[in-house]
Design an enzyme around this catalytic site. Structure first.
Site, mmCIF file in Angstrom:
data_model
loop_
_atom_site.group_PDB
_atom_site.id
_atom_site.type_symbol
_atom_site.label_atom_id
_atom_site.label_comp_id
_atom_site.label_asym_id
_atom_site.label_seq_id
_atom_site.Cartn_x
_atom_site.Cartn_y
_atom_site.Cartn_z
ATOM 1 C CB SER A 136 -0.806 -0.038 1.219
ATOM 2 O OG SER A 136 -1.686 1.306 1.082
ATOM 3 N N GLY A 137 0.418 2.130 -1.058
ATOM 4 C CA GLY A 137 1.230 3.376 -0.857
ATOM 5 C C GLY A 137 2.412 3.499 -2.009
ATOM 6 C CB THR A 141 -4.220 3.798 -7.358
ATOM 7 O OG1 THR A 141 -4.725 2.927 -6.410
ATOM 8 C CG2 THR A 141 -5.464 4.640 -8.056
ATOM 9 C CG ASN A 187 -1.636 5.488 -0.630
ATOM 10 O OD1 ASN A 187 -1.435 6.972 -0.820
ATOM 11 N ND2 ASN A 187 -1.875 4.748 -1.614
ATOM 12 C CB SER A 190 -4.762 3.396 0.633
ATOM 13 O OG SER A 190 -4.805 2.066 0.721
ATOM 14 C CB SER A 191 -7.129 0.900 -3.979
ATOM 15 O OG SER A 191 -6.815 2.010 -5.028
ATOM 16 N N GLY A 417 -2.274 -3.662 -1.755
ATOM 17 C CA GLY A 417 -1.090 -4.255 -1.649
ATOM 18 C C GLY A 417 -0.944 -4.925 -0.337
ATOM 19 C CD GLU A 419 -3.335 -3.050 3.792
ATOM 20 O OE1 GLU A 419 -4.021 -2.076 3.144
ATOM 21 O OE2 GLU A 419 -4.136 -3.777 4.734
#
Length: 1273
Positions: A136-137, A141, A187, A190-191, A417, A419
């Site tokens: 993540s981050g 995206t 992030n 973040s998605s 992603g 985590e």
């Protein structure tokens, strides 16, 4: 990153020649990336690093990150490091620079991956997918958005529906990001859901539709977040920027008012404007096609979720939950359009059913405590938001439904992603499980499948050890032995309604997994060893989150709503008698992950591995330990190792031949496939004809393997060059036709001008003589025979050029026809100074006379009409009786003086002015010129004959001095007749190319090979377009053969074609008997004779010394590997002797190598003509050319320098087989066609050298043709 030859220093330039002259193998330069455009930082492809290790990869990524280079390749895999700032690398100009380019031609970029996927989809008719992975981050995206941006720009299509699809695809980003993204600790955007966007294309590569699959929305974020995180973006956008109508109807307030948006005390995100983002969201809704009513219902449900979160509870006297503020319940009921009492009951009381022996038992109400009531409240909020998100995705898919028949697709996977938090729960387990499945796909498709395919195809291969995470996936998803998800389901099914009791049952079930090496139980936790590292998961609350079910009370509440949108979100009717366990959240995510894997496995994947450089979102910080950890769990080292030892491209023989058969002249003819052998032999022939080194490819059982991407790029370049050369041929024929047509028109025009002799201009000139009536002396130029009164010398009536500029600047109407235009001078009076002539443009139309001035105004050049005089206002024209060029126009204007003009075409102007005035012109000819210098003030200009004035007249102080002219009664001389010049031949002067028995003529006489079906296709396939190919007519044996014509009867040494025979000769029905055949010519010598033009002293024992004028025999002609101009396809007619020839003396006393440039062929005299064609003998050639009666002195020519490359190989080369006509020719042959790629001195040519020499030879040949005045066609 084009395939180029490395640039060497000047001092090393002679080394390849030395190697070539020794007869050894030519030095093959390894293809490399082109680093001339930008300074190389590190290596752009990690397969080129000197040492393969995680530390070396980390160091290279760090160097590139610090120099703003965030993209790096590992073969076809793109590694992206999040820069946390805008680098300006996603502009339209940057996008266009990647369009149509091979991945190796340009620096690494996400646009290159998008271009590769789009190109492969169109070229190979295969579905593509781009798998973006990372934590993540890391920028997943953003990478997905850039891929969509690129495809939307390059996919073409001017149809309105296609453009609508593009706009909708791009509009899905802000819409789904608003409802599915949130700020986390790692992030800001973040998605919190997984998205697989599949863009569908037609056979022309134009987008016709799209489809989105969403996976595992993190709906628990709706009801709670940790500190410094936010809820989904849409809640803050809506509460900050809602319209007044929504605030009044839905009770929308600021985010600090609601429990669901104020728990984390984080309301704003740096660099994010919620108000502006909300406008983008509304615009995206409109683009997708959501009506205003649908938008209002979505915002109504958002308000309902926020107000449900504000429902709070307290304990009553019995310790049960009771609503604190009934008004909140009433407003929730208003938003959901249900009864308030029903909402209150659902929030505080649970209906329990009992059963006996399979029959329905008692039903009674069970009050809930505060914890249970809070759980029901949150379950209702999560259900509304989750179902509404699914409805939005469904509505987007409905709008993106394909407008036509989709042929192929490109999928883009943007999913959360890996985590690892301080406290990891059920959500992290599901997210990490999906990432494990993606890693498994990557391993199967890039590592394991790679090695298995090499073994299956029997390719020489060094096996590589890698970590297969399949065991981790089985640990989570397997049923037998039961995995983590199975243990969760068992605990949810067997435990009581108490969540803590279910958690304890789950812990006991996990003990059976303690023997797994990738699993370790802990006190209230368990550890799974993922590919990204060990993760501790907290057991508390997992079973409750896994149930993921709504109570029937909540479903009954939604079913009783009078709002149709609520029924749309909860479409299924509640089955009151169904007591089967619904699927859990674990079951759903496992099914979704397996469906995703199945979808991805059907596509050709492209990979983007994203890396997060630091945890602080800093654009300058590079945390090496964190990045090194990501490098390890992304498996980059294994990927680099397998790319170094593997093959960049592999394809079945059938598809390989179908793609590249054009490159072999033995496999194709005029674009048709002609190879009669099997596909495997066809592949070998293609690789042989394209001069691919054997170490660059291997042949498997069913596939051909290409080792480096540079080789594949070279093949694609050759294929593009084929079509380029075909286009050149068509253009050449078309330009040839245009030149022929132009030449014909010129000849017709020339003949007509010769016949007519410019009669209209002559008549007008004679009218001018009559107008003067012998009253003034004439200039000699006015009486020459070729003088014509053309009139419009400035081209005022012509389109384009200076004439059109003058017409527009003077505002001359388009209805006016120009009779006369010329440069002139106007006498201008200066205050306190004598008058002075100034340049003007004199224009006469059928209506007016214009004096146009060109002057600098405010440092800018301006052109304007200084004076306009209607033809009817000119009362008289005054001029002198001498040959001067001055005249005055008597206008008699009360405001302006009469113009006094100097014009060299004075007589022609008078004649045209008379035509414009319809014969009413009053011409005054006398010893003086009279005009009004000022209005009403008559002035006289004296004309004085001065023999000292030789040519032009001179004006000074009211006097015009001019020289003596021709007598006034002089008439024009007769038009001189032009010298009779015969028309040039059509086959000369670069008009039509004359056949000389070259390569094309030889091929025309050979039978055309029959087209064959492509490998893997049926022999009965219908051709795409029927091609009519002319075939040679069979000879009739009964017809007597015409006798061979002598050389004198041939045109330029080539037999005349039958279609060029004159009509008169073919029309005659009775033909004279043919003359007897000429006597047989003397047999030519076995070896041709050459005469030495200059003296040559041999430098070695193998070279033959020559004397000027000495005659020798040439036994062998070689160019010793040199590429010389005469072999260029663009100078096929050049006759240049280059290189070294093997020769011997006439008495065979000595032999050796002699420079070809020093020799001239001794041609035998042609045989005498036959007696019947008696013609006068031509005069003997003079001994020496003469100039003006004196012999010309001819300087002694300087002998040219011998070739620098001395002969080294005396073996006579074997005659090569005549190649078939092909768009791409690998050898430079005279009169060839296509791209000629010369090879070195006898050895196998270098691939990079072939391409470089091809481009250089083509550029040089085209430059030489420009210098010679055009191409040789």
């Amino acid at each position: 990153m084009a395939v180029t030859k490395r640039a060497g220093r000047k001092k090393d330039a002679a080394q390849p020649q030395a190697g070539a002259s020794s007869g050894g193998q030519p030095q093959i330069r390894k293809a490399a990336f082109d680093t001339t455009k930008k300074k190389q930082v590190g290596v752009s492809d990690l397969t080129l690093i000197s040492k393969i290790s995680n530390e070396a990869i980390n160091d290279n990524l760090k160097i590139r990150f610090e120099n703003a280079e965030i993209y790096t390749y590992i073969g076809h895999v793109l590694v992206s490091v999040n820069p946390f700032k805008d680098l300006g690398i996603y502009t339209d100009q940057m996008l266009q620079s990647y369009q149509g380019k091979n991945r190796l031609e340009v620096p690494p970029h996400v646009f290159a991956i998008a271009e590769s996927a789009y190109y492969n989809m169109k070229a190979y008719n295969e579905n593509q997918c781009v798998i973006i992975s990372g934590e993540s981050g890391a920028g997943k995206t953003e990478a997905a958005k850039r891929i969509m941006q690129y495809i939307a720009n390059v996919s073409g299509g001017s149809n309105s529906s296609i453009q609508e699809i593009k706009d909708m695809v791009l509009a899905t980003n802000p819409l789904l990001e608003s409802f599915g993204n949130a700020k986390t600790l790692r992030n800001n955007n973040s998605s919190r859901f997984g998205k697989y966007l599949e863009i569908q294309f037609n056979r022309q590569g134009e987008p016709v539709g799209a489809n989105i699959n969403n996976y595992l929305l993190e709906k628990t974020r709706v009801v709670g977040q940790i500190k410094d995180e936010r809820n989904f973006h849409i809640f803050y956008q809506f509460t900050k920027a809602a319209s007044q109508e929504h605030r009044a109807n839905f009770g929308v307030q600021q985010p600090t008012t609601y429990t669901y948006t104020s728990k984390s005390k984080c309301y704003d995100v740096p660099g994010m404007d919620d108000v502006a983002e909300f406008k983008d969201t509304l615009n995206a809704m409109k683009v997708i096609g959501l009506s205003q009513q649908e938008q209002d219902q979505v915002f109504r449900m958002l308000a309902a979720v926020l107000w449900i979160g504000n429902v709070s509870f307290k304990e009553d006297d019995q310790g049960n939950a009771a609503v604190v503020d009934q008004s909140v319940i009433d407003f929730v009921a208003y938003l959901l359009e249900v009864e308030s009492a029903h909402v209150n009951k659902v929030m505080t009381i649970r209906i329990i059913e009992t059963s006996r022996g399979g029959r329905r038992g008692s039903v009674y109400d069970s009050p809930m405590n505060i914890a249970q009531a809070t759980s029901v409240r949150d379950a209702l909020s999560k259900a509304i938001y989750n179902n509404m998100f699914d409805w939005i995705v469904q509505r987007v898919n409905q709008a993106l439904q394909a407008r036509g028949t989709p042929a192929h697709s490109i999928g883009i996977l943007d999913i959360y992603g890996f985590e690892i938090f301080e406290r990891n729960s059920f959500e992290q387990l599901c997210i990490n499980y999906v990432n494990e499945k993606l890693q498994q796909i990557f391993i199967q498709l890039t590592l394991k499948t790679e090695q298995e395919e090499y073994e299956r195809e029997q390719i020489q291969w060094t096996p590589i050890k890698y970590f297969d995470n399949k065991v981790v996936c089985e640990l989570i998803e397997e049923k037998r032995p039961p995995g983590v998800f199975s243990a969760l389901n068992d605990a949810c099914a067997t435990a009581s309604a108490d969540p803590s009791a279910a958690d304890r049952t789950f812990v006991q079930s996990l003990n059976s997994l303690s023997g797994n090496p990738n699993f370790a139980p802990r006190q209230g936790q368990f550890v799974i060893k993922h590919y990204a590292g060990d993760v501790n998961y907290a057991v508390e609350g997992m079973t409750d989150k896994n149930k993921d079910q709504l109570l029937k009370d909540i479903l009954n509440l939604c079913a009783q709503s009078s709002n149709q949108f609520v029924h749309t979100l909860f479409p299924h009717e509640v089955d009151q008698d169904n007591r089967r366990r619904p699927p859990t959240a674990g079951d759903k995510i496992k099914a979704s992950a397996n469906d995703l894997v199945t979808t991805l496995m059907k596509c050709t994947p492209s990979y983007i591995r994203t890396i997060k450089p630091n945890e602080n979102k800093s654009p300058t910080e590079f945390n090496s330990p964190n990045v090194l950890h990501q490098i390890k769990y992304l498996g980059l080292q294994e990927n680099v190792r397998i790319r170094r030892a593997g093959f960049a491209y592999r394809q079945t023989y059938e598809k390989f031949v179908e793609r590249f058969y054009l490159l072999s002249p033995k496999c194709s003819y005029a674009g048709e496939y002609t190879w009669t052998g099997d596909a495997k032999s066809g592949v070998r022939q293609i690789l042989k004809d394209t001069s691919i080194p054997p170490e660059e490819w291997q042949m498997g059982v069913t596939k051909a393997f290409i080792k480096t991407p540079e080789t594949l790029f070279a093949l694609e370049t050759m294929r593009d060059k084929y079509w380029h050369n075909m286009a050149i041929r068509i253009q050449r024929a078309w330009r040839n036709y245009l030149r022929y047509r132009t030449e014909c028109a010129i000849r017709i025009q020339k003949f007509w001008r010769k016949k007519s002799g410019g009669e209209p201009f002559q008549v007008l000139r004679d009218e001018g003589h009559k107008l003067l009536g012998g009253r003034m002396e004439r200039r000699r130029y006015s009486l020459v025979g070729y003088r014509r009164f053309v009139g419009d010398y400035l081209g005022i009536d012509n389109r384009g050029g200076t004439g059109e500029v003058l017409r527009n600047s003077a505002n001359i109407s388009s209805s006016e026809r120009t009779l006369f235009s010329c440069r002139a001078e106007l006498l201008v009076s200066k205050l306190g100074r004598s008058s002075k002539p100034e340049p003007r443009f004199l224009v006469l139309t059928n209506k007016s006379v214009y004096l146009i001035k060109q002057a600098m105004v405010n440092k800018q050049m301006q052109i304007f009409s200084e004076r306009t005089m209607p033809v009817g206002s000119i009362k008289f024209v005054s001029t002198s009786s001498l040959k001067d060029d001055w005249f005055a126009l008597g206008v008699g204007s009360p405001q302006e003086p009469d113009p006094l003009i100097n014009c060299i075409f004075k007589t022609e102007f008078f004649t045209q002015l008379r035509v414009a005035s319809r014969g009413s012109l009053q011409l005054q000819i006398g010893e003086t010129i009279q005009y009004n210098k000022k209005p009403g003030k008559l002035a006289i200009i004296k004309a004085i004959k001065d023999p000292q004035v030789r040519r032009d007249d001179i004006y000074k102080s009211g006097e015009v001095r001019t020289g003596p002219g021709e007598p006034p009664n002089s008439v024009s001389k007769q038009t001189p007749k032009g010298k009779s010049v015969p028309g040039k031949k059509i086959t000369t002067g670069k008009l039509l190319k004359k056949s000389e028995g070259g390569k094309l003529s030889q091929q025309a006489r050979r039978p055309i090979p029959q087209a064959q079906p492509l490998p893997g296709q049926s022999t009965s396939r219908a051709p795409a377009a029927e091609r009519v190919v002319p075939s040679p007519q069979p000879q009739v044996q009964q017809q007597p053969q015409a006798p061979r014509q002598p050389v004198a009867a041939m045109s330029n040494g080539t037999p005349s074609h039958e279609r060029n025979v004159s009509t008169a000769s073919t029309a005659s029905s009775t033909r004279a008997p043919p003359p007897p055949p000429p006597p047989a010519a003397a047999a030519p010598p076995k070896d041709p004779q050459y005469k030495a033009l200059y003296e040559f002293q041999g430098q070695t024992s193998g070279e033959l010394s020559l004397k000027a004028g000495e005659v020798i025999f040439v036994t062998q002609k070689e160019t010793n590997g040199e590429f010389y101009k005469s072999t260029s396809i663009f100078n096929a007619h050049a006759n240049v002797n280059t290189g070294w020839w093997l020769a011997r003396r006439t008495d065979s006393s000595a032999s050796g190598w002699a420079p070809a440039a020093y020799l001239e062929e001794v041609r035998a005299a042609p045989p005498p003509p036959p007696p019947a064609a008696a013609r006068p003998a031509p005069p003997p050639a003079p001994a020496a050319a003469k100039t003006n009666g004196a012999p010309a002195v001819k300087a002694k020519p300087t002998p040219p320098a011998p070739p620098a490359k001395r002969p080294a190989n005396r073996t006579k080369p074997s005659a090569p087989e005549a190649p078939r006509d092909s768009g791409y020719s690998n050898g430079g042959t005279p009169n060839g066609s296509g791209a000629a790629t010369p090879s070195g001195g006898g050895g196998p040519p270098s691939l990079a050298g072939n391409l470089a020499d091809l481009l250089k030879a083509r550029q040089k040949a085209m430059h030489d043709d420009d210098d010679q005045g055009g191409n040789n066609w």
